[in-house]
Design a protein around this motif. Structure first.
Motif, mmCIF file in Angstrom:
data_model
loop_
_atom_site.group_PDB
_atom_site.id
_atom_site.type_symbol
_atom_site.label_atom_id
_atom_site.label_comp_id
_atom_site.label_asym_id
_atom_site.label_seq_id
_atom_site.Cartn_x
_atom_site.Cartn_y
_atom_site.Cartn_z
ATOM 1 N N PRO A 168 14.808 -25.244 14.430
ATOM 2 C CA PRO A 168 15.315 -25.850 15.664
ATOM 3 C C PRO A 168 15.244 -24.884 16.844
ATOM 4 C CG PRO A 168 17.143 -25.196 14.260
ATOM 5 C CD PRO A 168 15.890 -24.964 13.461
ATOM 6 N N ASN A 169 15.489 -25.430 18.042
ATOM 7 C CA ASN A 169 15.445 -24.610 19.261
ATOM 8 C C ASN A 169 16.547 -23.561 19.302
ATOM 9 O OD1 ASN A 169 13.187 -25.884 20.335
ATOM 10 N ND2 ASN A 169 14.416 -27.484 21.308
ATOM 11 N N SER A 170 17.588 -23.756 18.484
ATOM 12 C CA SER A 170 18.687 -22.790 18.468
ATOM 13 C C SER A 170 18.333 -21.527 17.687
ATOM 14 C CB SER A 170 19.938 -23.430 17.856
ATOM 15 O OG SER A 170 19.689 -23.836 16.523
ATOM 16 N N LYS A 171 17.146 -21.521 17.061
ATOM 17 C CA LYS A 171 16.723 -20.367 16.275
ATOM 18 C C LYS A 171 15.379 -19.846 16.759
ATOM 19 C CE LYS A 171 19.206 -21.716 12.062
ATOM 20 N NZ LYS A 171 20.117 -20.558 12.040
ATOM 21 N N VAL A 172 15.048 -18.639 16.345
ATOM 22 C CA VAL A 172 13.758 -18.029 16.678
ATOM 23 C C VAL A 172 13.165 -17.418 15.418
ATOM 24 C CG1 VAL A 172 14.306 -17.521 19.088
ATOM 25 C CG2 VAL A 172 14.869 -15.847 17.303
ATOM 26 N N MET A 173 11.871 -17.240 15.463
ATOM 27 C CA MET A 173 11.211 -16.483 14.400
ATOM 28 C C MET A 173 11.196 -15.016 14.831
ATOM 29 S SD MET A 173 7.368 -16.885 12.856
ATOM 30 C CE MET A 173 6.868 -15.976 11.380
ATOM 31 N N MET A 174 11.748 -14.153 14.007
ATOM 32 C CA MET A 174 11.837 -12.731 14.319
ATOM 33 C C MET A 174 10.817 -11.953 13.482
ATOM 34 S SD MET A 174 13.587 -10.601 16.254
ATOM 35 C CE MET A 174 15.220 -11.287 16.514
ATOM 36 N N ILE A 175 10.052 -11.107 14.162
ATOM 37 C CA ILE A 175 9.082 -10.242 13.484
ATOM 38 C C ILE A 175 9.485 -8.796 13.742
ATOM 39 C CG2 ILE A 175 6.662 -9.558 13.300
ATOM 40 C CD1 ILE A 175 5.908 -12.312 14.337
ATOM 41 N N ARG A 176 9.677 -8.027 12.670
ATOM 42 C CA ARG A 176 10.105 -6.625 12.790
ATOM 43 C C ARG A 176 9.084 -5.712 12.126
ATOM 44 N NH1 ARG A 176 15.070 -9.298 11.775
ATOM 45 N NH2 ARG A 176 16.578 -9.001 13.465
ATOM 46 N N LEU A 177 8.567 -4.783 12.903
ATOM 47 C CA LEU A 177 7.678 -3.742 12.377
ATOM 48 C C LEU A 177 8.509 -2.488 12.173
ATOM 49 C CD1 LEU A 177 4.769 -2.795 11.675
ATOM 50 C CD2 LEU A 177 4.569 -2.082 14.067
ATOM 51 N N ILE A 178 8.553 -1.987 10.934
ATOM 52 C CA ILE A 178 9.422 -0.856 10.587
ATOM 53 C C ILE A 178 8.573 0.281 10.048
ATOM 54 C CG2 ILE A 178 11.359 -0.112 9.141
ATOM 55 C CD1 ILE A 178 12.207 -3.082 9.022
ATOM 56 N N GLU A 179 8.741 1.474 10.622
ATOM 57 C CA GLU A 179 8.009 2.644 10.145
ATOM 58 C C GLU A 179 8.761 3.299 9.001
ATOM 59 O OE1 GLU A 179 7.280 5.767 12.957
ATOM 60 O OE2 GLU A 179 5.314 6.217 12.070
ATOM 61 N N GLU A 180 8.093 4.192 8.280
ATOM 62 C CA GLU A 180 8.708 4.874 7.150
ATOM 63 C C GLU A 180 9.944 5.653 7.598
ATOM 64 O OE1 GLU A 180 5.704 7.255 5.335
ATOM 65 O OE2 GLU A 180 4.775 5.552 4.295
ATOM 66 N N GLN A 181 10.788 5.964 6.629
ATOM 67 C CA GLN A 181 12.070 6.612 6.904
ATOM 68 C C GLN A 181 11.914 7.880 7.757
ATOM 69 O OE1 GLN A 181 15.141 5.574 6.164
ATOM 70 N NE2 GLN A 181 14.272 3.668 5.375
ATOM 71 N N LEU A 182 13.005 8.216 8.439
ATOM 72 C CA LEU A 182 13.104 9.369 9.347
ATOM 73 C C LEU A 182 12.342 9.148 10.646
ATOM 74 C CD1 LEU A 182 12.773 12.326 6.803
ATOM 75 C CD2 LEU A 182 14.840 11.176 7.601
ATOM 76 N N SER A 183 11.963 7.916 10.896
ATOM 77 C CA SER A 183 11.313 7.597 12.169
ATOM 78 C C SER A 183 12.079 6.470 12.833
ATOM 79 C CB SER A 183 9.861 7.156 11.931
ATOM 80 O OG SER A 183 9.327 6.620 13.124
#
Length: 289
Positions: free
Chosen positions: A255-270
């Motif tokens: 629905p319009n009350s939600k969004v698709m979230m895309i998260r790019l995560i680098e390796e730890q300590l970054s």
């Protein structure tokens, strides 16, 4: 008692057959559409048109958009009905000149094209397909193998990326952009590009897709639904400058009350992480492959 039971079963079978059988169409029962030479007839569908059939060479047409079929009378024909020898077509008022069939995603509609001369000022130039003209149909849902999905993804990669991507985010010299969205049957293809504008290479720990609330209130918990791609073209976990990939999902809605979230995560300590929100309106604008 057996006679009554048999009669009841026979009546039930006949009733169910009558409810589920598709009604046969007879030419004489088809609704008529009037058409005149030199005037285009536009047939407007409530859903994307999958297929149009013109039963004779007396008619020709095209699809200027996914929801509109444009039909007109062929200007010249030869004796075999092919446009080789330029010979004017002569019709008489009231002549039936063909059957027009329009197939949508869930229906089929058919019409008789009837000729009206140019003196008829009431000739229709466009019609909307009405519910009473639709016969319901259901296409078998296609299931593609990874090999086929790879081929579709490679076809997308061959296309040049749009100068103006659908979505674009920047953070810590990182760029993430959604180049385009494509659809094939019940599959959604996300064409994405990642750019690293620093001199440090980027090591991907995870790329997460989820559906989340657009607005998060302190008194409520954020409801997050994780999405997992059925297929991705490249499995790279490392890139220096640019990285383009195609992610394939089974068709989904939100629905319009939600969004698709895309998260790019680098390796730890970054701390070089970046996220991007995609509205459902962006998905609805998907192109076909």
């Amino acid at each position: 008692m057996r006679t009554i039971l048999y009669s009841l079963l026979l009546f039930t079978a006949q009733f169910l057959t009558a409810q589920t059988a598709t009604k046969e169409q007879i030419i004489s029962d088809l609704p008529e559409i009037e058409i005149t030479e030199g005037i285009n007839l536009h047939i407007i569908s409530p859903e994307p048109i999958q297929y149009v059939d013109l039963s004779t060479y007396k008619l020709t047409g095209d699809m200027p958009t996914t929801n509109i079929a444009r039909i007109k009378i062929t200007d010249t024909l030869d004796s075999d009905g092919k446009e080789k020898v330029k010979k004017p077509v002569v019709f008489f008022n009231g002549d039936q000149i063909g059957i027009i069939t329009v197939v949508g995603q869930s229906f089929i509609a058919q019409y008789k094209a009837v000729y009206r001369n140019q003196e008829n000022l009431n000739t229709i130039t466009n019609i909307h397909i009405q519910p009473e003209a639709m016969q319901p149909i259901e296409f078998e849902k296609m299931v593609f193998s990874n090999l086929e999905l790879r081929k579709f993804a490679m076809d997308i990669v061959q296309k040049k990326t749009e100068k103006n991507p659908i979505r674009k985010e920047k953070n810590l010299k990182l760029n993430v952009q959604l180049n385009n969205v494509y659809v094939m049957s019940d599959y959604i293809f996300l064409d994405m590009t990642f750019k690293n504008n620093s001199n440090l290479s980027y090591n991907i720990e995870d790329l997460k897709f989820s559906i989340e609330d657009k607005k998060i209130h302190k008194a409520t918990n954020n409801q997050s639904i994780e999405l997992t791609p059925l297929f991705q073209l490249n499995q790279n976990k490392h890139f220096r400058k640019n990285f383009r990939n195609i992610y394939v999902f089974k068709k989904f809605t939100y629905p319009n009350s939600k969004v698709m979230m895309i998260r790019l995560i680098e390796e730890q300590l970054s701390g070089r992480n970046i996220e991007m929100k995609i509205n459902y309106s962006d998905i609805l604008k998907a192109d076909t492959i």
